[in-house]
Design an enzyme around this catalytic site. Structure first.
Site, mmCIF file in Angstrom:
data_model
loop_
_atom_site.group_PDB
_atom_site.id
_atom_site.type_symbol
_atom_site.label_atom_id
_atom_site.label_comp_id
_atom_site.label_asym_id
_atom_site.label_seq_id
_atom_site.Cartn_x
_atom_site.Cartn_y
_atom_site.Cartn_z
ATOM 1 N N ASP A 1 -23.863 -24.073 8.980
ATOM 2 C CA ASP A 1 -24.037 -24.569 10.345
ATOM 3 C C ASP A 1 -24.859 -25.850 10.253
ATOM 4 O O ASP A 1 -26.034 -25.818 9.868
ATOM 5 C CB ASP A 1 -24.763 -23.524 11.199
ATOM 6 C CG ASP A 1 -24.625 -23.802 12.690
ATOM 7 O OD1 ASP A 1 -24.163 -24.899 13.050
ATOM 8 O OD2 ASP A 1 -24.989 -22.929 13.495
ATOM 9 N N ASP B 1 -18.909 -28.457 13.289
ATOM 10 C CA ASP B 1 -20.145 -28.369 12.520
ATOM 11 C C ASP B 1 -20.410 -26.987 11.935
ATOM 12 O O ASP B 1 -21.529 -26.703 11.519
ATOM 13 C CB ASP B 1 -21.329 -28.777 13.397
ATOM 14 C CG ASP B 1 -21.497 -27.868 14.612
ATOM 15 O OD1 ASP B 1 -20.529 -27.168 14.961
ATOM 16 O OD2 ASP B 1 -22.579 -27.871 15.215
ATOM 17 N N GLU B 2 -19.395 -26.143 11.847
ATOM 18 C CA GLU B 2 -19.640 -24.762 11.464
ATOM 19 C C GLU B 2 -18.409 -24.195 10.756
ATOM 20 O O GLU B 2 -17.277 -24.426 11.177
ATOM 21 C CB GLU B 2 -19.948 -23.941 12.724
ATOM 22 C CG GLU B 2 -20.357 -22.527 12.498
ATOM 23 C CD GLU B 2 -20.644 -21.813 13.816
ATOM 24 O OE1 GLU B 2 -21.007 -20.631 13.769
ATOM 25 O OE2 GLU B 2 -20.479 -22.425 14.903
#
Length: 460
Positions: free
Chosen positions: A11, A105-106
């Site tokens: 993350d 983003d993950e």
């Protein structure tokens, strides 16, 4: 659940805001808030410095301004974030062929599939190396969780924030989960959490002690069974490399409620065209047209119509959306409109043209191209409004970014990601011919070298 911590969850830390801070030396260590800046805008993300003031994602921007009036407020640069995300995802794919992106983003990574890890120590080393590689490639930080299941890996990465690594050793899962809030588990939102709290269940341990039958009684069969398994740290979900796209949609929120029915119809037509362009760009078509309307009182209505077969024809989608709008009462005003297409396929059914109002002609096709050109021109003019945070270039002063604009003036700070100190500030007329929008610059020296051969990271 595995008996080795070989599922990794990455993350990126405050991703959008961190990209902006990396791009703009004057904002490093400062409160940065990224999102829609209009009266109805919401926070997309904010830096950790802004979170100290109580600002968080999905908060109304007006509330954020009250909490942190001196923060830097920037309009998102999604194209640039996507380009940075692609760099990060490429590093994940070097670890394993099984990478499951959840957002820009993950992502989850199955380290065993790539033979990147097989026990506790090799998993830890893989996580350490990944965080280093991300920092070198992008200048950004990411938090890593390692565990024997997806649920626990995600919990671990949350504990690792910001800029850390947490590994949940085999055999410690139940002890770790026990004292945590029930809200920690996936699928326990505010409503479910309140329902459990009223039954005297506030922690994961209390959920496990309540037993499966009690959870089924409280939450229903499917939800009760699933949450009881999670409370026991059981999660056998595999990392899935390809997440199937279920729909393509676009929507707009309006600063002022739209009351005029004609304008509502025109907005729906415009959204339908945008949706089709996105559909075609993905090489897809779809059978079900969906209309979303959020009214003045925040009530949200959705209407859908399923066609005989998949289409990517704008005339068909526009007409279906218009029919759906006829069944919606917009009295009192509309604050949000959206058009989507689901039931996706990678082919079209030509006879669906008959569902449009008459056969499309060359003249109609020309009209559509002209309309698209006008919209692109409008977007270019919109750029001349100089969105806060976006990149510009001046023929004399070089590369910079917009600090703000208004009353016929635009203020620019001239600095680059490689600047050693905050850059100088200059103010210009909004129509100054020496000032023009620019593409973002790479965030690291390594990126500069790569871009010199392949072109700088762009907005698309």
């Amino acid at each position: 659940m595995r008996n080795t911590p070989t599922i990794l969850h990455l993350d990126m830390d405050a991703f959008f805001a961190s990209v902006e801070q990396a791009s703009k030396p004057s904002l490093r260590g400062k409160a940065v808030i990224v999102g829609g800046l209009g009266p109805r805008g919401v926070v997309a993300t904010c830096s950790y410095e802004a979170r100290v003031f109580g600002v968080h994602s999905a908060m109304p921007m007006a509330q954020a301004r009250r909490l942190a009036p001196n923060a830097a407020y920037l309009v998102p640069r999604f194209g640039f974030y996507r380009a940075i995300s692609e760099q990060v995802m490429a590093l994940l794919r070097e670890l394993s062929p099984l990478v499951e992106p959840l957002s820009l983003d993950e992502a989850f990574v199955d380290l065993v599939a790539g033979e990147a890890a097989w026990d506790v120590e090799s998993a830890r080393l893989a996580g350490v190396k990944l965080r280093t590689d991300i920092r070198v490639a992008t200048g950004l930080t990411g938090s890593v969780g390692l565990a024997g299941s997806k649920m626990l890996a995600k919990i671990a990465s949350e504990q690792a924030k910001p800029d850390g690594l947490v590994l949940i050793a085999p055999g410690t899962e139940r002890a770790l989960l026990g004292p945590m809030s029930v809200r920690t588990l996936p699928g326990v939102g505010p409503a479910t959490g309140d329902h459990l709290r009223r039954a005297g269940i506030t922690t994961v341990e209390e959920m496990a002690e309540a037993g499966e039958d009690e959870l089924v009684r409280l939450l229903g069969k499917a939800h009760g069974h699933a949450l009881y398994a999670m409370a026991l740290a059981h999660d056998d979900r595999p990392v899935v490399a390809e997440r199937e796209t279920k729909s393509v949609s676009v929507e707009d929120t309006y600063d002022v409620d739209i009351h005029d029915r004609t304008r509502v119809g025109l907005e729906v037509q415009r959204l339908a065209d945008r949706c089709v362009r996105r559909l075609r760009a993905a090489g897809l078509s779809g059978r079900t047209i969906v209309l979303k309307v959020r009214r003045y009182d925040f009530s949200t209505l959705t209407r859908s119509e399923t066609l005989r077969g998949p289409t990517d024809d704008p005339a068909v989608v526009r007409e279906a959306a218009a029919r759906l709008l006829e069944s919606v009462d917009s009295t009192g005003g509309v604050r949000l409109l959206g058009v989507g297409v689901s039931g996706l396929a990678d082919y079209t059914q030509e006879d669906l043209f008959a569902q449009a109002a008459g056969e499309p002609t060359e003249e109609a096709g020309a009209d559509h191209e002209e309309e698209r050109a006008r919209e692109e021109e409008a977007e270019q003019h919109a750029e001349r409004r100089w969105p806060a945070g976006h990149d510009v270039r001046h023929t004399e002063h070089g590369h910079g970014w917009v600090q703000g604009s208004g009353v016929g003036r635009v203020t620019v700070r001239f600095e680059t990601p490689m600047s050693q100190a905050p850059g100088r500030v200059r103010t210009f007329r909004v129509d100054d011919p020496a000032l023009e929008p620019a593409e973002p610059l790479p965030l690291t020296e390594r990126g500069v070298v790569e871009a010199s051969g392949a072109g700088a990271l762009g907005e698309g």
